[in-house]
Design a protein around this motif. Structure first.
Motif, PDB file in Angstrom:
ATOM      1  N   GLY A  42      21.908  41.288  77.906  1.00  0.00           N
ATOM      2  CA  GLY A  42      21.274  40.222  78.687  1.00  0.00           C
ATOM      3  C   GLY A  42      22.289  39.507  79.543  1.00  0.00           C
ATOM      4  O   GLY A  42      23.482  39.494  79.231  1.00  0.00           O
ATOM      5  N   ILE A  43      21.809  38.908  80.612  1.00  0.00           N
ATOM      6  CA  ILE A  43      22.724  38.295  81.575  1.00  0.00           C
ATOM      7  C   ILE A  43      23.272  36.976  81.048  1.00  0.00           C
ATOM      8  O   ILE A  43      24.478  36.726  81.084  1.00  0.00           O
ATOM      9  CB  ILE A  43      22.004  38.082  82.917  1.00  0.00           C
ATOM     10  N   GLU A  71      25.352  36.036  91.641  1.00  0.00           N
ATOM     11  CA  GLU A  71      25.388  37.064  92.673  1.00  0.00           C
ATOM     12  C   GLU A  71      25.808  38.406  92.088  1.00  0.00           C
ATOM     13  O   GLU A  71      25.319  39.476  92.510  1.00  0.00           O
ATOM     14  CB  GLU A  71      26.341  36.644  93.793  1.00  0.00           C
ATOM     15  N   LEU A  72      26.717  38.369  91.128  1.00  0.00           N
ATOM     16  CA  LEU A  72      27.086  39.606  90.429  1.00  0.00           C
ATOM     17  C   LEU A  72      25.875  40.191  89.724  1.00  0.00           C
ATOM     18  O   LEU A  72      25.624  41.412  89.780  1.00  0.00           O
ATOM     19  CB  LEU A  72      28.204  39.325  89.419  1.00  0.00           C
ATOM     20  N   ALA A  73      25.103  39.339  89.081  1.00  0.00           N
ATOM     21  CA  ALA A  73      23.903  39.805  88.395  1.00  0.00           C
ATOM     22  C   ALA A  73      22.912  40.390  89.400  1.00  0.00           C
ATOM     23  O   ALA A  73      22.301  41.435  89.145  1.00  0.00           O
ATOM     24  CB  ALA A  73      23.258  38.656  87.618  1.00  0.00           C
ATOM     25  N   MET A 124      15.266  44.713  85.465  1.00  0.00           N
ATOM     26  CA  MET A 124      14.721  43.717  86.385  1.00  0.00           C
ATOM     27  C   MET A 124      13.686  42.841  85.695  1.00  0.00           C
ATOM     28  O   MET A 124      13.673  41.616  85.883  1.00  0.00           O
ATOM     29  CB  MET A 124      14.107  44.425  87.592  1.00  0.00           C
ATOM     30  N   THR A 125      12.841  43.448  84.890  1.00  0.00           N
ATOM     31  CA  THR A 125      11.880  42.649  84.125  1.00  0.00           C
ATOM     32  C   THR A 125      12.606  41.691  83.188  1.00  0.00           C
ATOM     33  O   THR A 125      12.281  40.499  83.113  1.00  0.00           O
ATOM     34  CB  THR A 125      10.968  43.581  83.310  1.00  0.00           C
ATOM     35  N   ASN A 126      13.591  42.192  82.494  1.00  0.00           N
ATOM     36  CA  ASN A 126      14.335  41.346  81.565  1.00  0.00           C
ATOM     37  C   ASN A 126      14.987  40.172  82.287  1.00  0.00           C
ATOM     38  O   ASN A 126      14.971  39.039  81.797  1.00  0.00           O
ATOM     39  CB  ASN A 126      15.401  42.169  80.851  1.00  0.00           C
ATOM     40  N   ALA A 127      15.555  40.455  83.445  1.00  0.00           N
ATOM     41  CA  ALA A 127      16.218  39.383  84.197  1.00  0.00           C
ATOM     42  C   ALA A 127      15.221  38.321  84.630  1.00  0.00           C
ATOM     43  O   ALA A 127      15.517  37.123  84.593  1.00  0.00           O
ATOM     44  CB  ALA A 127      16.940  39.967  85.408  1.00  0.00           C
ATOM     45  N   ALA A 128      14.033  38.758  85.033  1.00  0.00           N
ATOM     46  CA  ALA A 128      13.020  37.791  85.457  1.00  0.00           C
ATOM     47  C   ALA A 128      12.589  36.908  84.295  1.00  0.00           C
ATOM     48  O   ALA A 128      12.262  35.733  84.480  1.00  0.00           O
ATOM     49  CB  ALA A 128      11.812  38.520  86.049  1.00  0.00           C
TER      50      ALA A 128
ATOM     51  N   ASN B 126       9.239  37.065  74.911  1.00  0.00           N
ATOM     52  CA  ASN B 126      10.379  36.564  75.669  1.00  0.00           C
ATOM     53  C   ASN B 126      11.605  36.381  74.784  1.00  0.00           C
ATOM     54  O   ASN B 126      12.727  36.717  75.176  1.00  0.00           O
ATOM     55  CB  ASN B 126      10.012  35.225  76.322  1.00  0.00           C
ATOM     56  N   ALA B 127      11.392  35.851  73.591  1.00  0.00           N
ATOM     57  CA  ALA B 127      12.521  35.627  72.684  1.00  0.00           C
ATOM     58  C   ALA B 127      13.168  36.945  72.282  1.00  0.00           C
ATOM     59  O   ALA B 127      14.400  37.047  72.184  1.00  0.00           O
ATOM     60  CB  ALA B 127      12.054  34.859  71.446  1.00  0.00           C
ATOM     61  N   ALA B 128      12.334  37.962  72.055  1.00  0.00           N
ATOM     62  CA  ALA B 128      12.884  39.262  71.666  1.00  0.00           C
ATOM     63  C   ALA B 128      13.712  39.854  72.799  1.00  0.00           C
ATOM     64  O   ALA B 128      14.706  40.545  72.564  1.00  0.00           O
ATOM     65  CB  ALA B 128      11.760  40.216  71.276  1.00  0.00           C
ATOM     66  N   ILE B 129      13.308  39.582  74.030  1.00  0.00           N
ATOM     67  CA  ILE B 129      14.087  40.083  75.164  1.00  0.00           C
ATOM     68  C   ILE B 129      15.376  39.283  75.312  1.00  0.00           C
ATOM     69  O   ILE B 129      16.425  39.832  75.635  1.00  0.00           O
ATOM     70  CB  ILE B 129      13.237  40.014  76.448  1.00  0.00           C
ATOM     71  N   GLU B 130      15.299  38.000  75.016  1.00  0.00           N
ATOM     72  CA  GLU B 130      16.505  37.181  75.104  1.00  0.00           C
ATOM     73  C   GLU B 130      17.511  37.520  74.008  1.00  0.00           C
ATOM     74  O   GLU B 130      18.710  37.350  74.192  1.00  0.00           O
ATOM     75  CB  GLU B 130      16.131  35.694  75.004  1.00  0.00           C
ATOM     76  N   TYR B 131      17.008  37.973  72.867  1.00  0.00           N
ATOM     77  CA  TYR B 131      17.894  38.267  71.735  1.00  0.00           C
ATOM     78  C   TYR B 131      17.697  39.707  71.276  1.00  0.00           C
ATOM     79  O   TYR B 131      16.962  39.959  70.320  1.00  0.00           O
ATOM     80  CB  TYR B 131      17.630  37.289  70.592  1.00  0.00           C
ATOM     81  N   PRO B 132      18.355  40.647  71.938  1.00  0.00           N
ATOM     82  CA  PRO B 132      18.176  42.058  71.574  1.00  0.00           C
ATOM     83  C   PRO B 132      18.793  42.422  70.219  1.00  0.00           C
ATOM     84  O   PRO B 132      18.456  43.455  69.659  1.00  0.00           O
ATOM     85  CB  PRO B 132      18.886  42.804  72.714  1.00  0.00           C
TER      86      PRO B 132
END
Lengths: 210, 210
Positions: A42-43, A71-73, A124-128, B126-132
DNA sequence: TGTTCATGTTACTGACCGGTACGTTGCGGA
DNA sequence: TCCGCAACGTACCGGTCAGTAACATGAACA
């Protein structure tokens, strides 16, 4: 603590001494490491210190090539998007004039990847999801990509001759996004394995007059 | 900066002076604020300082009720899950013995919520995506919830008489997760609006012999 | 040989992160 | 009146966050 690993190989190194183009090695290594870490962890979870450490460079090298971490992300996501469309177009060109087979080919591959161990879904979905704020550079890449993807899926649904092509295209998009998310939630044996089959059934139901 | 809002109502206050149980007020206010902020902004994006400031308390009050920020996040998600099942069971009990209508009722409501402005999807997803990272307290709540949801959707598919009930149940889960994600990506006018319609078509296709 | 310039380095900033040691307050009961 | 105790606040911890100033290096070119 961790020993300095040199596992982060750059896939395509600018050949030194050719055409006077001296692509900075640092920027590419940074981007490669950022890509791995951002996608897997994750970012928000990854700091710039971690990136430059694994890339074997220092922070000023990063900030000379990228104006900010955001910007890197965004750059990472733009590269990610290019490869996404390569995979998509690959499935399309494998079945010319047959959108149903194109969808099936693409989703079959997605479904296969999505049940691998440590699958992490769509970058991209995760970043959003990580950046809900509208206008964030990282989010914008994803938003634009999904809009275009929706447009293409709806067009393919229309090409299939579906009565309500927009609804079918949106349904395919929902299944795809569901596969991305469920893949990383369930891991092997998860529901994402059946995304292609379910999409095909949905297409069947949408093609025949209701 | 922000004026002290008292919008965080506690749903069930322990009546003071009864049974010697004196639930601290601070913990409930913290949980209410954390719920709002975690859902809207994301868990990683919100620091504990922000939470205690908006709750009008101080950090030690937080850490007396919750052993860590992760545990606070897990508590938020456990409450979130309770309300999720309330909504789900509400749709179920509205159409006794008719799983297809149950699904349609639930997804119709989800589809409606998912195209509202500032919709932020499923807090657990969302939480699961934030915390893989596997084993993270916040992630575990979501994983367990999704497993149970999958089990129930598959059971409902079987109750409908689908030939391949597991595939249909998984397809419905993919559509649902896709609606969660697409809702916050597209906003109003997004593909999530058609989740119930697409689910119904998918059910149609899965019920008739292929 | 000297200049230029992109790429590299060391060392630092203020702000914020999650978390805690310890003192203060207020109230019920003896 | 005083004790005991739970709930709360003050002030602080070391570590990490993103980002930067100032300087070193090395190669291309005049």
């Amino acid at each position: 603590m961790a020993t300095k690993t040199s596992t982060t190989q750059l896939t395509e190194t600018a050949k030194p001494g050719e055409a006077g183009q001296h692509q900075p090695r640092a920027a590419e290594r940074i981007l490669g490491v950022a890509r791995n870490l951002f996608y897997r962890e994750g970012i928000r979870a990854i700091g710039v210190d971690e990136i430059v450490r694994q890339a074997g460079v220092t922070k000023p090298s990063l900030y000379r090539s990228f104006s900010s971490k955001d910007e890197l992300a965004a750059t990472y996501l733009r590269n990610y998007e290019v490869e996404f469309w390569e995979r998509f177009d690959q499935a399309v060109s494998a079945h010319p004039g047959d959108p149903r087979s194109q969808i099936r080919a693409f989703l079959t591959r997605v479904g296969h990847r999505a049940v691998q161990t440590d699958y992490r879904g769509c970058g991209m979905t995760n970043a959003a999801i990580e950046y809900p704020e509208h206008g964030h550079p990282a989010r914008q890449v994803g938003e634009e990509n999904k809009r275009e993807l929706r447009r293409r899926l709806r067009a393919m649904a229309a090409e299939m001759g579906a009565e309500d092509a927009d609804t079918l295209g949106d349904g395919l998009l929902l299944l795809l996004e569901g596969a991305y998310v469920s893949g990383q939630l369930f891991g092997p044996g998860g529901p994402a394995a059946s995304v292609a089959e379910n999409a095909d059934r949905l297409i069947s139901a949408s093609l025949k007059a209701r």
